[in-house]
Design a protein around this motif. Structure first.
Motif, short mmCIF file in Angstrom:
data_model
loop_
_atom_site.label_atom_id
_atom_site.label_comp_id
_atom_site.label_asym_id
_atom_site.label_seq_id
_atom_site.Cartn_x
_atom_site.Cartn_y
_atom_site.Cartn_z
N ASP A 87 0.83 -1.21 0.00
CA ASP A 87 0.00 0.00 0.00
C ASP A 87 0.86 1.26 0.00
O ASP A 87 0.58 2.21 -0.73
N SER A 88 1.90 1.26 0.81
CA SER A 88 2.79 2.42 0.86
C SER A 88 3.45 2.65 -0.49
O SER A 88 3.56 3.79 -0.95
N TRP A 89 3.88 1.59 -1.15
CA TRP A 89 4.50 1.71 -2.47
C TRP A 89 3.52 2.30 -3.48
O TRP A 89 3.88 3.16 -4.28
N PHE A 90 2.25 1.83 -3.45
CA PHE A 90 1.25 2.36 -4.37
C PHE A 90 1.09 3.88 -4.20
O PHE A 90 1.01 4.62 -5.17
N VAL A 91 1.06 4.34 -2.95
CA VAL A 91 0.90 5.77 -2.68
C VAL A 91 2.17 6.53 -3.06
O VAL A 91 2.11 7.54 -3.76
N GLU A 92 3.33 6.04 -2.63
CA GLU A 92 4.59 6.74 -2.90
C GLU A 92 4.92 6.80 -4.39
O GLU A 92 5.55 7.76 -4.84
N SER A 93 4.49 5.80 -5.14
CA SER A 93 4.76 5.80 -6.58
C SER A 93 3.75 6.64 -7.36
O SER A 93 3.90 6.85 -8.56
N GLY A 94 2.70 7.12 -6.67
CA GLY A 94 1.70 7.95 -7.32
C GLY A 94 0.58 7.18 -7.99
O GLY A 94 -0.24 7.78 -8.69
N LEU A 95 0.52 5.87 -7.77
CA LEU A 95 -0.55 5.09 -8.38
C LEU A 95 -1.88 5.31 -7.68
O LEU A 95 -2.94 5.24 -8.30
N PHE A 96 -1.83 5.56 -6.36
CA PHE A 96 -3.03 5.83 -5.58
C PHE A 96 -2.81 7.07 -4.73
O PHE A 96 -1.68 7.38 -4.35
N ASP A 97 -3.91 7.76 -4.41
CA ASP A 97 -3.82 8.93 -3.55
C ASP A 97 -3.75 8.55 -2.08
O ASP A 97 -3.22 9.29 -1.26
N LYS A 98 -4.37 7.42 -1.73
CA LYS A 98 -4.36 6.97 -0.34
C LYS A 98 -4.21 5.45 -0.32
O LYS A 98 -4.39 4.79 -1.35
#
Length: 96
Positions: free
Chosen positions: A20-31
């Motif tokens: 989840d953190s990777w998704f947010v940090e990579s810009g794929l998700f906002d939260k």
């Protein structure tokens, strides 16, 4: 280049939280999406196949039929096909 790699890979996405953190940090998700173990497996499998694509020839490894099937199935998906088209276009575009 080999000297820079650690002797054993370090797993940085070993549970749903870091995914989840990777998704947010990579810009794929906002939260954070609230990934579960199934999401983790779905994320790690293509990563491992890509790793084999890159590292296999260096290690003279042969491809298993499972890896071949995985790649062909992924390529047949429309979203993956558009990504590979963009990658192919970028690869053939001259750099100055």
């Amino acid at each position: 280049m080999e000297a820079r790699r650690p002797p054993a890979p370090i797993e940085r996405i070993g549970s749903p939280g870091p995914l989840d953190s990777w998704f947010v940090e990579s810009g794929l998700f906002d939260k954070k999406a609230g990934s579960d173990e199934a999401d983790l497996r779905a994320a790690l499998e293509p990563r491992e196949v890509i790793y084999l694509l890159a590292d296999g020839p260096l290690q003279s490894a042969s491809w298993s039929s499972r890896n071949t099937t995985f790649v062909w199935t992924a390529m047949m998906r429309s979203s993956f096909s558009s990504v590979t088209s963009e990658i192919s276009a970028a690869a053939t575009t001259p750099r100055c």
